[in-house]
Design a protein around this motif. Sequence first.
Motif, PDB file in Angstrom:
ATOM      1  N   ILE A 178       0.825  -1.210   0.000  1.00 50.10           N
ATOM      2  CA  ILE A 178       0.000   0.000   0.000  1.00 50.10           C
ATOM      3  C   ILE A 178       0.866   1.270   0.000  1.00 50.10           C
ATOM      4  O   ILE A 178       0.366   2.352   0.266  1.00 50.10           O
ATOM      5  N   GLU A 179       2.146   1.111  -0.303  1.00 53.72           N
ATOM      6  CA  GLU A 179       3.034   2.264  -0.354  1.00 53.72           C
ATOM      7  C   GLU A 179       2.583   3.243  -1.438  1.00 53.72           C
ATOM      8  O   GLU A 179       2.282   2.838  -2.567  1.00 53.72           O
ATOM      9  N   GLU A 180       2.523   4.512  -1.102  1.00 53.76           N
ATOM     10  CA  GLU A 180       2.130   5.596  -2.009  1.00 53.76           C
ATOM     11  C   GLU A 180       0.650   5.561  -2.387  1.00 53.76           C
ATOM     12  O   GLU A 180       0.209   6.330  -3.237  1.00 53.76           O
ATOM     13  N   ILE A 181      -0.129   4.661  -1.809  1.00 57.33           N
ATOM     14  CA  ILE A 181      -1.571   4.638  -2.036  1.00 57.33           C
ATOM     15  C   ILE A 181      -2.222   5.632  -1.083  1.00 57.33           C
ATOM     16  O   ILE A 181      -2.068   5.534   0.128  1.00 57.33           O
ATOM     17  N   LYS A 182      -2.954   6.588  -1.616  1.00 56.88           N
ATOM     18  CA  LYS A 182      -3.619   7.604  -0.813  1.00 56.88           C
ATOM     19  C   LYS A 182      -5.069   7.750  -1.280  1.00 56.88           C
ATOM     20  O   LYS A 182      -5.387   7.515  -2.440  1.00 56.88           O
ATOM     21  N   GLY A 183      -5.949   8.143  -0.352  1.00 62.45           N
ATOM     22  CA  GLY A 183      -7.335   8.416  -0.719  1.00 62.45           C
ATOM     23  C   GLY A 183      -8.237   7.208  -0.526  1.00 62.45           C
ATOM     24  O   GLY A 183      -8.023   6.368   0.359  1.00 62.45           O
ATOM     25  N   TRP A 184      -9.252   7.105  -1.383  1.00 64.72           N
ATOM     26  CA  TRP A 184     -10.256   6.048  -1.250  1.00 64.72           C
ATOM     27  C   TRP A 184      -9.712   4.698  -1.710  1.00 64.72           C
ATOM     28  O   TRP A 184      -9.125   4.586  -2.778  1.00 64.72           O
ATOM     29  N   LEU A 185      -9.928   3.671  -0.887  1.00 58.80           N
ATOM     30  CA  LEU A 185      -9.559   2.296  -1.231  1.00 58.80           C
ATOM     31  C   LEU A 185     -10.812   1.434  -1.094  1.00 58.80           C
ATOM     32  O   LEU A 185     -11.347   1.268  -0.002  1.00 58.80           O
ATOM     33  N   LYS A 194     -12.305  -3.222  11.749  1.00 55.47           N
ATOM     34  CA  LYS A 194     -12.201  -1.890  12.358  1.00 55.47           C
ATOM     35  C   LYS A 194     -10.757  -1.518  12.643  1.00 55.47           C
ATOM     36  O   LYS A 194     -10.324  -0.381  12.370  1.00 55.47           O
ATOM     37  N   LYS A 195      -9.984  -2.461  13.170  1.00 55.97           N
ATOM     38  CA  LYS A 195      -8.597  -2.168  13.512  1.00 55.97           C
ATOM     39  C   LYS A 195      -7.779  -1.840  12.272  1.00 55.97           C
ATOM     40  O   LYS A 195      -7.001  -0.874  12.256  1.00 55.97           O
ATOM     41  N   ARG A 196      -7.956  -2.629  11.207  1.00 61.86           N
ATOM     42  CA  ARG A 196      -7.213  -2.383   9.973  1.00 61.86           C
ATOM     43  C   ARG A 196      -7.622  -1.055   9.349  1.00 61.86           C
ATOM     44  O   ARG A 196      -6.776  -0.311   8.830  1.00 61.86           O
ATOM     45  N   ALA A 197      -8.914  -0.732   9.393  1.00 58.05           N
ATOM     46  CA  ALA A 197      -9.399   0.535   8.838  1.00 58.05           C
ATOM     47  C   ALA A 197      -8.791   1.720   9.573  1.00 58.05           C
ATOM     48  O   ALA A 197      -8.434   2.736   8.960  1.00 58.05           O
ATOM     49  N   GLN A 198      -8.635   1.599  10.889  1.00 62.33           N
ATOM     50  CA  GLN A 198      -8.025   2.673  11.674  1.00 62.33           C
ATOM     51  C   GLN A 198      -6.542   2.828  11.339  1.00 62.33           C
ATOM     52  O   GLN A 198      -6.026   3.952  11.260  1.00 62.33           O
ATOM     53  N   GLU A 199      -5.862   1.702  11.135  1.00 61.93           N
ATOM     54  CA  GLU A 199      -4.450   1.761  10.772  1.00 61.93           C
ATOM     55  C   GLU A 199      -4.264   2.403   9.397  1.00 61.93           C
ATOM     56  O   GLU A 199      -3.333   3.193   9.191  1.00 61.93           O
ATOM     57  N   ALA A 201      -6.329   4.554   8.028  1.00 65.58           N
ATOM     58  CA  ALA A 201      -6.708   5.964   8.131  1.00 65.58           C
ATOM     59  C   ALA A 201      -5.515   6.821   8.552  1.00 65.58           C
ATOM     60  O   ALA A 201      -5.398   7.987   8.137  1.00 65.58           O
ATOM     61  N   LYS A 202      -4.630   6.273   9.371  1.00 68.37           N
ATOM     62  CA  LYS A 202      -3.440   7.005   9.789  1.00 68.37           C
ATOM     63  C   LYS A 202      -2.497   7.254   8.617  1.00 68.37           C
ATOM     64  O   LYS A 202      -1.643   8.138   8.682  1.00 68.37           O
ATOM     65  N   LYS A 203      -2.646   6.447   7.542  1.00 66.44           N
ATOM     66  CA  LYS A 203      -1.813   6.601   6.342  1.00 66.44           C
ATOM     67  C   LYS A 203      -2.573   7.306   5.223  1.00 66.44           C
ATOM     68  O   LYS A 203      -2.200   7.193   4.054  1.00 66.44           O
ATOM     69  N   ASP A 204      -3.648   8.006   5.591  1.00 65.02           N
ATOM     70  CA  ASP A 204      -4.469   8.765   4.635  1.00 65.02           C
ATOM     71  C   ASP A 204      -5.151   7.856   3.612  1.00 65.02           C
ATOM     72  O   ASP A 204      -5.343   8.235   2.462  1.00 65.02           O
ATOM     73  N   ILE A 205      -5.515   6.653   4.043  1.00 65.76           N
ATOM     74  CA  ILE A 205      -6.249   5.728   3.185  1.00 65.76           C
ATOM     75  C   ILE A 205      -7.628   5.493   3.799  1.00 65.76           C
ATOM     76  O   ILE A 205      -7.739   5.069   4.949  1.00 65.76           O
ATOM     77  N   LYS A 206      -8.670   5.776   3.044  1.00 65.91           N
ATOM     78  CA  LYS A 206     -10.045   5.610   3.515  1.00 65.91           C
ATOM     79  C   LYS A 206     -10.620   4.321   2.918  1.00 65.91           C
ATOM     80  O   LYS A 206     -10.907   4.260   1.729  1.00 65.91           O
ATOM     81  N   LEU A 207     -10.755   3.308   3.744  1.00 64.27           N
ATOM     82  CA  LEU A 207     -11.242   2.010   3.295  1.00 64.27           C
ATOM     83  C   LEU A 207     -12.765   2.021   3.200  1.00 64.27           C
ATOM     84  O   LEU A 207     -13.455   2.398   4.154  1.00 64.27           O
ATOM     85  N   VAL A 208     -13.285   1.593   2.049  1.00 62.42           N
ATOM     86  CA  VAL A 208     -14.728   1.548   1.813  1.00 62.42           C
ATOM     87  C   VAL A 208     -15.117   0.123   1.449  1.00 62.42           C
ATOM     88  O   VAL A 208     -14.573  -0.458   0.503  1.00 62.42           O
ATOM     89  N   THR A 209     -16.054  -0.472   2.201  1.00 61.13           N
ATOM     90  CA  THR A 209     -16.541  -1.822   1.921  1.00 61.13           C
ATOM     91  C   THR A 209     -18.051  -1.873   2.153  1.00 61.13           C
ATOM     92  O   THR A 209     -18.613  -1.015   2.831  1.00 61.13           O
ATOM     93  N   ARG A 210     -18.681  -2.886   1.591  1.00 60.09           N
ATOM     94  CA  ARG A 210     -20.094  -3.128   1.902  1.00 60.09           C
ATOM     95  C   ARG A 210     -20.182  -3.798   3.271  1.00 60.09           C
ATOM     96  O   ARG A 210     -19.259  -4.493   3.700  1.00 60.09           O
ATOM     97  N   SER A 211     -21.281  -3.609   3.961  1.00 60.26           N
ATOM     98  CA  SER A 211     -21.466  -4.214   5.276  1.00 60.26           C
ATOM     99  C   SER A 211     -22.021  -5.626   5.135  1.00 60.26           C
ATOM    100  O   SER A 211     -22.695  -5.941   4.151  1.00 60.26           O
ATOM    101  N   ARG A 212     -21.729  -6.465   6.117  1.00 59.36           N
ATOM    102  CA  ARG A 212     -22.267  -7.823   6.119  1.00 59.36           C
ATOM    103  C   ARG A 212     -23.726  -7.813   6.574  1.00 59.36           C
ATOM    104  O   ARG A 212     -24.218  -6.835   7.150  1.00 59.36           O
TER     105      ARG A 212
END
Length: 291
Positions: A178-185, A194-199, A201-212
Motif C-alpha cells: 500500500i506504499e504511495e496509495i492515498k485516498g479512497w480504497l 475496524k482495527k485495519r481501517a483505523q491503521e 486511516a493514519k496513512k491517509d487511506i479511507k477504506l470503503v466496503t459493503r457491510s455484512r
Amino acid sequence: MTNIVEVYCFIDNFVKMIESKSTKDLAGRKPMLTKTDYITLAIIKQEYGFKTTKQLYEFVRDYMQKDFPPVPSYQQFNEGIKSTFRYFITIAWLLTKLTRQKESKYHIVDSSPLPVCNNQYRRIAKLFKGLARSGKNLNGWFWGFKLHLIINHNMEIEAIRISDGSVHDTDVLEGDFIEEIKGWLVGDKGYIGKKRAQELAKKDIKLVTRSRANMKKTPALPMHNYLLSKRQAIESTFSYLKHRLSVLNGYARSVEGFFVNVFSAVVTYTLNLTKKRKTCCLQEFSIALIS
C-alpha cells in the motif's frame, strides 16, 4: 498489443542494465537465446494464449525460426523460460511503481485464488509442498496461492502481491503493498475490519466496503455508493488475466515456471492496457531505468 519490436527493445535495455550491475562471470557455452529473447517469448506466450511452454516451443520452432534463430532443444528452452523469473518480478515491480505515481480518483483492492491442483490432491502434491496452503472463497476450498492486486480508476495495476492461500485479505494491507496509495480504497466484505481501517486511516487511506448481513445498518453516503459501484472493475481485471492471458496454470512442472506465468501475465496486461490508453509507459520505463 504494443509493437513487439518496441517491447523487445525496452526489455533488452532493461536486461543490459541488470547484467551491467552483475559481477558474476557466466561459465560454459554461450546460450543460443538471450534473456531478452526468453522474456519476449514469455510475453508472446501470454498474448497468444498458449497453456504450456511446450506449445510455445512448437510455435517458435515451426513459425518463428527467422525471428529467434537458432532454436535450442526443448529442455534448454524450458530452462531459459524459467530463468526469467527474477526479471519478470523486477519489471512488474517497476511498472506498478510508475503507475502509483499517477493521480487516481480511487483505488480498488481484491484477491483471486491461484490453485495449483485440485483440492482433493493437496496431500499428495509434492511440487509446491511447504509453499502452497489451503484457502476458501465463495466457490469453496482451494489449494495454492492468492493473487492480490490494487488497481486505479483506469484499471491500471498499482500493486501486486502473491501469498499462500491461507492468508486473510486484510493481512496484506501493509508495507510496500500500500506504499504511495492515498485516498479512497474500495474492497469487498473480506476487507472489513475496524482495527485495519483505523491503521489505514493514519496513512491517509479511507477504506470503503459493503457491510455484512449481520452488521448494524448505517446510512450509506452517496460517495460510498458511487465507489462501491466501481468495484466491478477489478473483477474485469482478474477475468482478463485468467481467461485471456491464462494466469492460472494447471500444467506447472516447476515453482519458477508457475510464477513466471503469473508475472508475465501481469506484465502483458500492463503492456496491452498501455496501447489501449495510448500512454507512453515504455518511455517512462526507459527513463526510470536511467534514473
